[in-house]
Structure formats: structure tokens, C-alpha cells
Design an enzyme around this catalytic site. Sequence first.
Site, PDB file in Angstrom:
ATOM      1  N   LYS A 187       0.832  -1.211   0.000  1.00 19.66           N
ATOM      2  CA  LYS A 187       0.000   0.000   0.000  1.00 19.66           C
ATOM      3  C   LYS A 187       0.864   1.259   0.000  1.00 19.66           C
ATOM      4  O   LYS A 187       1.873   1.329   0.692  1.00 19.66           O
ATOM      5  CB  LYS A 187      -0.928   0.004   1.225  1.00 19.66           C
ATOM      6  CG  LYS A 187      -1.917  -1.166   1.208  1.00 19.66           C
ATOM      7  CD  LYS A 187      -2.741  -1.257   2.478  1.00 19.66           C
ATOM      8  CE  LYS A 187      -3.609  -0.026   2.702  1.00 19.66           C
ATOM      9  NZ  LYS A 187      -4.520  -0.252   3.872  1.00 19.66           N
ATOM     10  N   GLY A 199      -8.196   4.775  -2.995  1.00 19.97           N
ATOM     11  CA  GLY A 199      -7.989   3.392  -3.421  1.00 19.97           C
ATOM     12  C   GLY A 199      -6.822   3.197  -4.379  1.00 19.97           C
ATOM     13  O   GLY A 199      -6.635   2.101  -4.909  1.00 19.97           O
ATOM     14  N   LYS A 231     -15.442   3.492  -2.450  1.00 22.18           N
ATOM     15  CA  LYS A 231     -16.783   3.313  -1.890  1.00 22.18           C
ATOM     16  C   LYS A 231     -17.873   3.671  -2.896  1.00 22.18           C
ATOM     17  O   LYS A 231     -17.734   4.627  -3.659  1.00 22.18           O
ATOM     18  CB  LYS A 231     -16.922   4.209  -0.655  1.00 22.18           C
ATOM     19  CG  LYS A 231     -15.894   3.877   0.425  1.00 22.18           C
ATOM     20  CD  LYS A 231     -15.746   5.016   1.420  1.00 22.18           C
ATOM     21  CE  LYS A 231     -14.594   4.749   2.373  1.00 22.18           C
ATOM     22  NZ  LYS A 231     -14.173   5.969   3.100  1.00 22.18           N
ATOM     23  N   GLU A 276     -10.604   5.053   9.909  1.00 23.40           N
ATOM     24  CA  GLU A 276     -11.082   3.897   9.142  1.00 23.40           C
ATOM     25  C   GLU A 276     -10.535   2.613   9.751  1.00 23.40           C
ATOM     26  O   GLU A 276      -9.339   2.508  10.033  1.00 23.40           O
ATOM     27  CB  GLU A 276     -10.623   4.002   7.680  1.00 23.40           C
ATOM     28  CG  GLU A 276     -11.271   5.162   6.926  1.00 23.40           C
ATOM     29  CD  GLU A 276     -10.998   5.137   5.418  1.00 23.40           C
ATOM     30  OE1 GLU A 276     -11.785   5.731   4.672  1.00 23.40           O
ATOM     31  OE2 GLU A 276     -10.003   4.505   4.989  1.00 23.40           O
ATOM     32  N   ARG A 318     -10.103  15.106   7.089  1.00 24.24           N
ATOM     33  CA  ARG A 318     -10.909  16.035   6.273  1.00 24.24           C
ATOM     34  C   ARG A 318     -12.370  15.630   6.353  1.00 24.24           C
ATOM     35  O   ARG A 318     -12.697  14.596   6.930  1.00 24.24           O
ATOM     36  CB  ARG A 318     -10.454  15.924   4.818  1.00 24.24           C
ATOM     37  CG  ARG A 318     -10.532  14.469   4.353  1.00 24.24           C
ATOM     38  CD  ARG A 318     -10.269  14.314   2.880  1.00 24.24           C
ATOM     39  NE  ARG A 318      -9.988  12.942   2.524  1.00 24.24           N
ATOM     40  CZ  ARG A 318     -10.881  12.005   2.248  1.00 24.24           C
ATOM     41  NH1 ARG A 318     -12.174  12.290   2.316  1.00 24.24           N
ATOM     42  NH2 ARG A 318     -10.519  10.782   1.926  1.00 24.24           N
TER      43      ARG A 318
HETATM   44  P1  ADP Z   1     -13.909   9.321   1.213  1.00 23.91           P
HETATM   45  O1  ADP Z   1     -12.650   8.738   1.767  1.00 23.91           O
HETATM   46  O2  ADP Z   1     -14.173  10.726   1.621  1.00 23.91           O
HETATM   47  O3  ADP Z   1     -15.048   8.409   1.297  1.00 23.91           O
HETATM   48  P2  ADP Z   1     -12.686   8.899  -1.264  1.00 23.91           P
HETATM   49  O4  ADP Z   1     -11.704   7.986  -0.654  1.00 23.91           O
HETATM   50  O5  ADP Z   1     -13.464   8.439  -2.430  1.00 23.91           O
HETATM   51  O6  ADP Z   1     -13.741   9.483  -0.296  1.00 23.91           O
HETATM   52  O7  ADP Z   1     -11.818  10.210  -1.582  1.00 23.91           O
HETATM   53  C1  ADP Z   1     -12.336  11.385  -2.090  1.00 23.91           C
HETATM   54  C2  ADP Z   1     -12.337  11.271  -3.593  1.00 23.91           C
HETATM   55  O8  ADP Z   1     -13.047  12.319  -4.130  1.00 23.91           O
HETATM   56  C3  ADP Z   1     -10.949  11.300  -4.202  1.00 23.91           C
HETATM   57  O9  ADP Z   1     -10.677  10.060  -4.750  1.00 23.91           O
HETATM   58  C4  ADP Z   1     -11.019  12.329  -5.327  1.00 23.91           C
HETATM   59  O10 ADP Z   1     -10.701  11.755  -6.570  1.00 23.91           O
HETATM   60  C5  ADP Z   1     -12.460  12.720  -5.347  1.00 23.91           C
HETATM   61  N1  ADP Z   1     -12.671  14.138  -5.430  1.00 23.91           N
HETATM   62  C6  ADP Z   1     -11.821  15.123  -5.163  1.00 23.91           C
HETATM   63  N2  ADP Z   1     -12.380  16.312  -5.292  1.00 23.91           N
HETATM   64  C7  ADP Z   1     -13.649  16.098  -5.689  1.00 23.91           C
HETATM   65  C8  ADP Z   1     -14.758  16.926  -5.995  1.00 23.91           C
HETATM   66  N3  ADP Z   1     -14.702  18.229  -5.897  1.00 23.91           N
HETATM   67  N4  ADP Z   1     -15.918  16.364  -6.347  1.00 23.91           N
HETATM   68  C9  ADP Z   1     -16.015  15.036  -6.408  1.00 23.91           C
HETATM   69  N5  ADP Z   1     -15.005  14.224  -6.116  1.00 23.91           N
HETATM   70  C10 ADP Z   1     -13.840  14.722  -5.777  1.00 23.91           C
HETATM   71  P1  ADP Z   2      -7.167   4.744   0.693  1.00 21.72           P
HETATM   72  O1  ADP Z   2      -6.202   5.667   1.406  1.00 21.72           O
HETATM   73  O2  ADP Z   2      -6.912   4.665  -0.746  1.00 21.72           O
HETATM   74  O3  ADP Z   2      -8.579   5.010   1.084  1.00 21.72           O
HETATM   75  P2  ADP Z   2      -7.218   2.446   2.477  1.00 21.72           P
HETATM   76  O4  ADP Z   2      -6.016   2.072   3.263  1.00 21.72           O
HETATM   77  O5  ADP Z   2      -8.295   3.149   3.214  1.00 21.72           O
HETATM   78  O6  ADP Z   2      -6.762   3.299   1.221  1.00 21.72           O
HETATM   79  O7  ADP Z   2      -7.819   1.160   1.760  1.00 21.72           O
HETATM   80  C1  ADP Z   2      -8.838   1.271   0.797  1.00 21.72           C
HETATM   81  C2  ADP Z   2      -9.650   0.000   0.762  1.00 21.72           C
HETATM   82  O8  ADP Z   2      -8.830  -1.120   0.410  1.00 21.72           O
HETATM   83  C3  ADP Z   2     -10.280  -0.392   2.087  1.00 21.72           C
HETATM   84  O9  ADP Z   2     -11.523   0.229   2.300  1.00 21.72           O
HETATM   85  C4  ADP Z   2     -10.398  -1.898   1.956  1.00 21.72           C
HETATM   86  O10 ADP Z   2     -11.522  -2.253   1.218  1.00 21.72           O
HETATM   87  C5  ADP Z   2      -9.179  -2.268   1.154  1.00 21.72           C
HETATM   88  N1  ADP Z   2      -8.044  -2.659   2.036  1.00 21.72           N
HETATM   89  C6  ADP Z   2      -7.031  -1.859   2.403  1.00 21.72           C
HETATM   90  N2  ADP Z   2      -6.150  -2.521   3.196  1.00 21.72           N
HETATM   91  C7  ADP Z   2      -6.629  -3.766   3.342  1.00 21.72           C
HETATM   92  C8  ADP Z   2      -6.155  -4.954   4.026  1.00 21.72           C
HETATM   93  N3  ADP Z   2      -5.027  -4.961   4.727  1.00 21.72           N
HETATM   94  N4  ADP Z   2      -6.900  -6.088   3.931  1.00 21.72           N
HETATM   95  C9  ADP Z   2      -8.055  -6.098   3.210  1.00 21.72           C
HETATM   96  N5  ADP Z   2      -8.540  -5.027   2.551  1.00 21.72           N
HETATM   97  C10 ADP Z   2      -7.841  -3.872   2.592  1.00 21.72           C
HETATM   98 MG    MG Z   3      -9.369   4.866   3.006  1.00 21.70          MG
END
Ligand code: ADP
Ligand code: ADP
Ligand code: MG
Length: 448
Positions: free
Chosen positions: A158, A165, A237, A275, A292
Amino acid sequence: MFNKILIANRGEIAVRIIRACKELGIKTVAIYSEADTDSLHVAYADEAICVGAAKSQFSYLNTPNILNAALISGAEAVHPGFGYFSENPLFAEACEACGLVFIGPKSTVMELMGDKAEAKRTAIKAGCPVIPGGDGLLENEEEALRLANEMGYPVRFKATAGGGGRGIRVVSNSSEVQNAYRVASAEAEAAFGNGALYIEKDIQNPRHIEVQILGDMHGNYVHLGERECSIQRRNQKLIEEAPSCAIDETTRESMGKAAIALAKEVGYYSAGTIEYLLDSDNNFYFMEMNTRIQVEHPVSEYVSGVDIVKEQLRVACGEKLSVTQDDINIRGHAIECRILAEDPSNNFAPSAGVIKNLVLPGGPGVRVDTHIYDGYEVPPYYDAMICKIIVYGKDREEAIIRMKRALSETNIDGIKTNIKYQYKILENPYFEKGDITTSFILDKMNND
Ligand code: ADP
Ligand code: ADP
Ligand code: MG
């Protein structure tokens, strides 16, 4: 309270923030790119300033132009929304250097928690269980292979700077190490300018459960319970709900307590999300902190009655949180569907164009957060999320029925969307039972 703030974002989240400001009597300055002249956030704000060309790097990521816009308009603070500069400590520092308040946590805290490998170390210090894995960053492929062999497969590589993601690869055996390491690192380098990776165990069939917290500068903290975010496609998501049907009161308490302990450990203030992954034995492990506002914040607002954006604004100008933990009673059930401009029948390819025959849902318990309107042109340059439909019901069953009604009322012509795909998820018997994990889409929706 602030007199005027600038919103350094676009789309539905910019509209959402402007709405909170209007209700608090705060004047707003929108920024926009040349492709967003006709966007709703521009129309809703008191003032709007064009900060550059369509591509985000020239406009929404153009620090000097954004700071100049704030200074020229006399804004006192900057709300970064999500994405863009929302987790960028350098931008927060630049705001501070110009005498502008960055609406979020302290830049040093953001920096600490934004490095995901470092954040895990901090979580361990705060007594919060973390996903088992290596300590700190991977030096090179050889170390990655050695640790993966030691830990046992499957593991994940990661990106320490990761988000949305990106920069994550699952590794099922030693022959996959080299390729996964290179691909994850390259993807992270391209997306975040930082290719550094860490390693952790791949938790099998987990649920993604997160806790919304709020803190102020006076040491007060509350949590607003959890959100279930297991419905994901490619680690992103799609549907979120609150509360999670997998969490009992005792687990909710311990997840909330662990989240607040971590926030206290680093002197966190503003809104933040811890998370976790929940394994099949209901053990939870810290995964990362998002420093955020989050896309899915409305589901927590529905079940807790707290306006999270207004609390961010209060905290940023030094006020105390308007609620204590005793005020928070989680009631009912909320679900959010992310409506994306993409084509599920064509490998989810992004879709741009002019929106026609737009009908948005309404009625009891339905909230729509969006920047689209009839005749609006979806530009090809930005994130595919064009609308969030959020519903509230007395329980999960009512919320699902209500969401199906809301989706069936919705009509968007002129572009492709995932509305029908979302409906299919809702009527899936496993979803209905709440029998979901992060592999639901892969295992239970047979078209991806
Ligand atoms: P969260 O962690 O808040 O559930 P995400 O992991 O999907 O949401 O991260 C926020 C995502 O929103 C980023 O992947 C980015 O690409 C996207 N993003 C950034 N700015 C905007 C915007 N103004 N409107 C919609 N999406 C955006
Ligand atoms: P991001 O910063 O892109 O949001 P996360 O660390 O939150 O990354 O991981 C995004 C998603 O990937 C998680 O919501 C989960 O579904 C999957 N994931 C991440 N790490 C693991 C893990 N160690 N085992 C299983 N699923 C994982
Ligand atoms: Mg995450």
C-alpha cells in the site's frame, strides 16, 4: 464566527459547504476553472473567481491563484472540501503564511496522519489495534519479498501517501511480489508524487467500518458512531450506511473510544475519520485516518443530527464544539448512494456531456447533494461523482425501500450513470440481509 471564507473545491462538496455558510451568515467566495463557469457552486456563492484552465493542476490545484483569490476577496479562511488540497500540509501552511485559517486540523498533524505507515505507528502508541504488517516503509523489492514470505500470503502493498484506493495491490504468492511492488509504487508515484510503500496482511472478507470524530482546540472530542462502507468497487466506496448492522453497542463504544484516543494522542481538531477493517470474528483494526470532511458524511449527519460542516467552521474559528458525547444519540438508519457519470455496461468508462430531462428525487427522508441541473454540462476533466442521494428511515429496511424509491424517481439523460447498477445492489438478497464485505461487488454482482 468568520465573516467570509473561500471554498477551494468544486462540485457537490463546494455546494454543501456554501449551504452551511449561508445558514451561519458567512459570506462565500467560490473558485472555479474555465470549464466550471456554469457550475452551481459558482452561482450559489456570493463571489466567484476564476483561478485557471480546465485541468485541475492549473486551477483547483493552483496554489498562488487560490491564495490570491482569498486575499483579494478578503476571505479569512479556506475550506478545502475533500480531494484536492484537503490533506495537503504544504497548502495548509501556505494558507497560514498568508494569514488565512485553513479549515481542518493543524498542518503538522495532517502531515503525521497523511503518511499512512507513520499513522499506524501513532495508532499503536495510542493503544489502537492496527492491521498486522511491517513497521514503516519498504526499502526495496527484496525487503518486500522477505517480509511477505515471513508474514504469509495474501498480503497487500500500500502507498504510504495513498488515497482514493490508488497505489494498493494484493499479493497472493511470492511470484506476484515483483510485479505488484512495481505497479503499486508507479501508480503512487504518478498519483501522489511519492512511490513509497508499506506492507500489511490482507484481511480476508473484511468489512470497512469507520468512525466519524469531531474535536475542538479546547480538548473536547465526540464521535458520531460508525459508517459501514463495505460496498466498494476497486477499493472505492459506492454505498455507505450508518449505523452498521454488524456492530453492537459494545463494539461501537470501543471503536469510538479508540478513535478518540488516537485523536487525543496527536492533538487533532476539526472533523476526522478513523477507518477500520472488521474481520469475520468482529475484531477491528485501524487502517488509516482521513483528516478532512468525507464524501459520506451526510449519513452520519442524518443519524446523529449534527451538521459536521458547521462544526468544522465553529472549530476553525476557535469555538467549542456545540455538542458533547451525551448529546449524541444515534437514531434510525441512513444510506448514501454515490451517483457516478460512468457506464457500468462499458467497463465503467467515464461519461461526459450535457444533462437532459433531469429529475431528482424528493419526499420524506430524502436528501440530494449535487451540483448538477437540467442542461448542465458534465466536464470530462474531474471526478465522476455528480450526485449523492442520501435517505433516512426508522430502520435499515425502511431506508432500503426508500432508497429504491428515490433511485426509481431519478432520471438523468444525456450521459451514462450508475443509477440502475446502484438499484441492482440494493435488491441483491445479500445486501438486503446486511451480509456484506468489501468483496461484495466482486463476489455477488456478476458483471464486475
Ligand atoms: P472518502 O474517503 O471521503 O469516502 P474517497 O476515498 O473516495 O472518499 O476520496 C475522495 C475522492 O473524491 C478522491 O478520490 C477524489 O478523486 C475525489 N474528489 C476530489 N475532489 C472532488 C470533488 N470536488 N468532487 C467530487 N469528487 C472529488
Ligand atoms: P485509501 O487511502 O486509498 O482510502 P485504504 O487504506 O483506506 O486506502 O484502503 C482502501 C480499501 O482497500 C479499504 O476500504 C479496503 O476495502 C481495502 N483494504 C485496504 N487494506 C486492506 C487490508 N489490509 N486487507 C483487506 N482489505 C484492505
Ligand atoms: Mg481509506
